[in-house]
Design an enzyme around this catalytic site. Sequence first.
Site, PDB file in Angstrom:
ATOM      1  CG  ASP A 264      -1.930  -1.092   1.230  1.00 54.19           C
ATOM      2  OD1 ASP A 264      -2.220  -1.612   0.144  1.00 54.19           O
ATOM      3  OD2 ASP A 264      -2.442  -1.431   2.318  1.00 54.19           O
ATOM      4  NE  ARG A 265      -1.191   7.429  -1.525  1.00 55.21           N
ATOM      5  CZ  ARG A 265      -1.040   8.178  -2.625  1.00 55.21           C
ATOM      6  NH1 ARG A 265       0.099   8.795  -2.856  1.00 55.21           N
ATOM      7  NH2 ARG A 265      -2.031   8.300  -3.476  1.00 55.21           N
TER       8      ARG A 265
END
Length: 266
Positions: free
Chosen positions: A123-124
Amino acid sequence: PQKLGRFLLRNGFSKRALTNSQHNGGMILVNHHRRYTSYLLHSGDEVIFILGEEKKNQWLKPSTNQLNIVLEQHDYIVINKEAGVLSIPSRYEDNDAVVNRLLYYFQKNGQKDLKPHVITRLDRDTSGLVLVGKNAVAHARFSEMGKDCFIKKYHAIVHGNFSKEQEIGIIDAPIGKLDASVKRGIVANGQRSITKYRVLDQVNGASLVELQLLTGRTHQIRVHLASLHHPLTGDSLYGSNIDIKYYLDSVELSFIHPYTNQLIEI
């Protein structure tokens, strides 16, 4: 005897890779003679697969921003991704993901025919190790192994403190979608999800936890920690009310190499 195409598909080559090889500058050789996928193989035949050129994405822009390369081999590369950077471009942000940076890195090193394929996506806001295939064949071979074949360890800072009895444990709870949003939760008909954890350190109101994923589900760590009432500090989606970026770092990655069967530990 079996057909060449079936043999390649059963050994981790995708249909797209076969098409590229036959029509976009590559070739498939059997005993050093070019053959079609309908050719019948026999025991002892030698198959050489030569990659074709992958279709270029005209919208994908190279990014000159820095990459932290941990390990690079012929078919794959491992990046230490910083928090705040996407693994792959999104519809709304398409100019500075790991893929964009790798595209520039390959071009700068005279490897314009390589195309990055993210295998272990993060995820970011999660930092740490990301495994990327350098071509479609490597990506297909790694993907065929399944997410459960990768052993990943993470460090996380979570809300609250654990009792002595809770400092080491295994969370075995199925995860699935709750609604049309990105949020996941513990649901009876979800996919089986298993996370091992142990507490490394504790201060008043917060704990540093090491987690090992035994399965690979979307938001698995975040959902499982929230189920223990210890969400990631700063993870507002799963119960934290502190306005900071959460800390979740992929610190270890190991897998069996699909070509050599060698154990790779990073």
